[in-house]
Each structure stands twice: as C-alpha cells, then as structure tokens.
Design a protein around this motif. Structure first.
Motif, PDB file in Angstrom:
ATOM      1  N   GLY A 145       0.824  -1.313  -0.140  1.00  0.00           N
ATOM      2  CA  GLY A 145      -0.183  -0.228   0.359  1.00  0.00           C
ATOM      3  C   GLY A 145       0.662   1.578   0.163  1.00  0.00           C
ATOM      4  N   PRO A 146       0.099   2.303  -0.385  1.00  0.00           N
ATOM      5  CA  PRO A 146       0.420   3.605  -0.572  1.00  0.00           C
ATOM      6  C   PRO A 146       1.501   4.386   1.477  1.00  0.00           C
ATOM      7  N   HIS A 147       1.039   3.845   1.725  1.00  0.00           N
ATOM      8  CA  HIS A 147       1.376   3.855   3.260  1.00  0.00           C
ATOM      9  C   HIS A 147       2.134   3.009   3.773  1.00  0.00           C
ATOM     10  N   TRP A 148       3.495   2.834   3.790  1.00  0.00           N
ATOM     11  CA  TRP A 148       3.632   0.910   3.980  1.00  0.00           C
ATOM     12  C   TRP A 148       4.896   1.213   4.864  1.00  0.00           C
ATOM     13  N   PHE A 149       5.717   2.404   4.394  1.00  0.00           N
ATOM     14  CA  PHE A 149       6.862   3.195   5.315  1.00  0.00           C
ATOM     15  C   PHE A 149       6.025   3.130   7.311  1.00  0.00           C
ATOM     16  N   MET A 150       4.366   2.560   7.128  1.00  0.00           N
ATOM     17  CA  MET A 150       3.800   3.352   8.498  1.00  0.00           C
ATOM     18  C   MET A 150       4.064   1.574   9.351  1.00  0.00           C
ATOM     19  N   LYS A 151       3.618   0.758   8.057  1.00  0.00           N
ATOM     20  CA  LYS A 151       3.977  -0.695   8.924  1.00  0.00           C
ATOM     21  C   LYS A 151       5.154  -1.122   9.166  1.00  0.00           C
ATOM     22  N   GLU A 152       4.594  -1.416  10.201  1.00  0.00           N
ATOM     23  CA  GLU A 152       6.310  -1.780  11.212  1.00  0.00           C
ATOM     24  C   GLU A 152       6.564  -3.267  11.031  1.00  0.00           C
ATOM     25  N   HIS A 153       5.656  -4.523   9.964  1.00  0.00           N
ATOM     26  CA  HIS A 153       6.101  -5.633  10.027  1.00  0.00           C
ATOM     27  C   HIS A 153       6.897  -5.629   8.732  1.00  0.00           C
ATOM     28  N   VAL A 154       7.095  -4.014   8.007  1.00  0.00           N
ATOM     29  CA  VAL A 154       7.486  -4.117   6.236  1.00  0.00           C
ATOM     30  C   VAL A 154       9.507  -4.352   6.866  1.00  0.00           C
ATOM     31  N   PHE A 155       9.543  -4.230   8.145  1.00  0.00           N
ATOM     32  CA  PHE A 155      10.878  -3.596   8.503  1.00  0.00           C
ATOM     33  C   PHE A 155      11.373  -4.516   9.542  1.00  0.00           C
ATOM     34  N   LEU A 156      12.451  -4.836   9.628  1.00  0.00           N
ATOM     35  CA  LEU A 156      13.521  -5.952  10.635  1.00  0.00           C
ATOM     36  C   LEU A 156      13.313  -5.254  11.901  1.00  0.00           C
ATOM     37  N   ARG A 157      12.949  -6.611  12.640  1.00  0.00           N
ATOM     38  CA  ARG A 157      13.139  -6.644  14.195  1.00  0.00           C
ATOM     39  C   ARG A 157      14.582  -5.973  14.744  1.00  0.00           C
ATOM     40  N   ARG A 158      15.508  -7.256  14.119  1.00  0.00           N
ATOM     41  CA  ARG A 158      16.622  -6.988  14.561  1.00  0.00           C
ATOM     42  C   ARG A 158      17.871  -6.688  13.578  1.00  0.00           C
ATOM     43  N   LEU A 159      17.975  -5.119  13.471  1.00  0.00           N
ATOM     44  CA  LEU A 159      18.596  -4.515  12.640  1.00  0.00           C
ATOM     45  C   LEU A 159      20.097  -5.717  11.598  1.00  0.00           C
ATOM     46  N   PRO A 160      20.492  -5.354  10.896  1.00  0.00           N
ATOM     47  CA  PRO A 160      21.859  -6.204   9.845  1.00  0.00           C
ATOM     48  C   PRO A 160      23.823  -5.178  11.007  1.00  0.00           C
TER      49      PRO A 160
END
Length: 349
Positions: A145-160
């Motif tokens: 969706g157009p506001h993907w950046f507001m969805k937590e599951h799109v991003f890693l929980r544990r950072l590289p």
C-alpha cells in the motif's frame, strides 16, 4: 618560574597561556585536569597564515616550478590548502622537498580533472538515486500500500550488522515532511487529507536523501521484496546491492561537499559480486566505485552514458595517470562491469 635563558619570549607567552587554561580547568572541572595537563606539555600549533605570493615562494624553495600568472588565481580563489591535496603526494614526508621535477601547472591539471570527474559522478549518481527510490517505492506500494512506511512488519526487528541502531524511516519522513510542509505537493496533501497524517510513498520520496533510501533498503524484512527491488539493476543478491547503495550514498555526499576523488581512498566499499565476475583486489579505489556505477547504469534505459563520460574526460587530460590517481588498470575497458552489452537507448525524438 620560567627562565628566559632556556626559552624564548614567544614560548613563555604560549606556556603561560596554557598554564592559565590548565589552572582554570583543574579548578572548575577536576575530571578533565589530566587532559589540561597534556595541553601544557603537548605539541603546539605554530604555523602562520601565508599570502598566496608567500606560498609560491615556499613551493619554489621546496623544488616546485611555479608560474605566478597561472598559480595565483588558483591560490587566491580556490585556496592553497585545497590545492595542496593535488601536490602533497609528490613531496618527501619529512623534508617536504619535491621528489622530482614538477610544475604547478600539473597541480592545476589534477584539480581541473578532479572537478570534472566530481561533476560527472554527481550527475550519474543522481540518475541512479532516482531509479532506486522509484524502485523501492513501487515494489513496496504495490505489495503493502501507499503508506507502507507506516507498517512495522515491513521492516526488520533485528537490525543488520553495521546499521545505525536508531534509524527509523518513519521518524525521518515525519521530520522531512514537517521541514518541507510549505512545498506545494506536501501542502496540498495536508490541506486535503487528515488521515493518514503523512503523504503517500510517491510524495515523500521527494523528501528523502539517498542515504535514507540506502538505509531503508537494508531494513526491509522481506528478502523477496529486496530482490524485486535489486533485480532491475542486474543484482540478484540483496546483501551485495545493499552495500552498493551504501557506497553510492556516501560517494554522493562526498561529491556534493566538494570532496577530492583524485588520489583518495574510499571509506565505504561496495562488496564483490562474484556471480558477475566483479571481484576487486583493492576495493577502496575510485575504479571500484566507477565499475559498480557502470554496471548499474547499463540497466537504466534512460541512464547516463557513464563510460562515455569517463572516456571523454580521460582524453581531455592525457597527462593524468588514471592508474595512479584512480586505480584504473590499463585494460579496464576489458574488465567485468565494462564489457556488458548496454541497454538499448531510446532514440531521440
């Protein structure tokens, strides 16, 4: 008490000044007393300002041939310290004597070569950045969706590894939208809509830097999404593409702030892409950056002719050894990354 028999008046004044600093720090900030003591006993900067004419005299004394007619404009308008970046490698580290017969006109040639290389690099990275942010925005908007950046599951929980632990794309977008809220495309959204509070991806794309997009790509949780984004650039390994984006963004900052490319070693290096034969003995040279840039440009339909730009530049400055100052091997045109068939360019209308 300092003895005038052992030190000069200048040294007395300097040491007295540092002694006052030591006493002040010791009284007001006891934990820093040791640092203040080192100031008293440490080496003192004692260089003085030199006018351009004095710089010329100094260079001549050190063995550099200088024609004031051509040298003075550069020393006055560019600055001796910046120009020094193009001659210091010819000097002996201790004596500062020039190790051979050199002329200031050679320094000028290196400076002008570097200036044009920086301009060409800025242009090519701008084109790459536009495709990168469009690719990220398109893939994630299509799937999340157009506001993907507001969805937590799109991003890693544990950072590289080696990623800033506090990086937050959403926070960065909020800050940039607030800073640019008077821009027509931001003002239009904020006036017309109340929810979501932020504009869609294709609008906020205009607000973020290359560095932000590089971090965003590295933080995307789905390997499938990352492959969809990197595949149009000819890269099937997301980890390799993430390192390239990081290196590109750092190089973009370097050229944007007039950083020197000639003779410089890059601090952030792109990873080898062994599947395509891109393996480098010394990854810190500009040649490595140029090769990965060219590889990516070959996948941009309307991309810049990076190789042609370099060929023209090299022809215009035949006295510059690109092997010495940029790390280009003599047979660079036959190396992987430079021999791939280019994407067919659209005909001019």
């Amino acid at each position: 008490m300092l003895s005038t028999d052992s030190v000069s008046r200048k040294e007395i004044v300097q040491k007295a000044g540092f002694l006052r600093l030591y006493v002040t720090l010791a009284m007001t900030q006891p934990p820093r007393a040791a640092a203040a003591k080192r100031l008293v006993t440490g080496r003192v900067f004692d260089k003085i300002h030199l006018e351009p004419e004095a710089v010329i005299s100094k260079l001549r004394d050190q063995g550099l041939a200088v024609d004031p007619t051509t040298a003075l404009p550069y020393l006055r308008e560019v600055g001796a310290y910046r120009m020094k970046g193009y001659w210091h490698q010819w000097q002996h580290a201790e004596t500062k004597e020039f190790r051979g017969e050199f002329h200031f006109d050679q320094v000028i040639a290196r400076y002008e070569f570097d200036r044009r290389l920086r301009r060409a690099t800025s242009d090519v990275l701008e084109r790459i950045e536009l495709k990168v942010r469009a690719s990220i925005s398109n893939v994630l908007s299509r799937n999340e969706g157009p506001h993907w950046f507001m969805k937590e599951h799109v991003f890693l929980r544990r950072l590289p590894k080696r990623q800033p632990p506090k990086f937050s794309l959403l926070k960065r977008i909020e800050e940039e939208v607030e800073r640019m809220r008077d821009k027509p495309f931001i003002a239009h959204y904020l006036k017309k809509y109340d929810y979501p509070a932020l504009p869609p991806s294709w609008a906020v794309s205009e607000c973020l830097s290359f560095g932000s997009w590089s971090h965003t790509y590295s933080h995307i949780a789905s390997a499938a999404y990352r492959k969809q984004i990197s595949r149009p650039f000819g890269v099937e390994v997301p980890e390799v593409f993430a390192s390239w984006l990081h290196a590109f963004s750092v190089l973009r900052n370097t050229v944007a702030h007039h950083g020197r490319l000639v003779g410089a070693q890059t601090g952030v290096t792109p990873r080898d892409y062994r599947d395509r034969g891109l393996v480098f003995a010394n990854a810190r040279t500009f040649y490595v950056m140029a090769t990965t840039i060219n590889y990516v440009c070959n996948r941009i339909t309307r991309g810049p002719r990076w190789k042609d730009s370099l060929e023209t530049l090299f022809r215009d400055f035949p006295s510059i050894s690109i092997e010495e100052v940029l790390g280009f091997p003599r047979n660079w045109r036959e190396q992987p990354g430079w021999t791939l068939r280019e994407v067919q360019k659209p005909r001019a209308i």
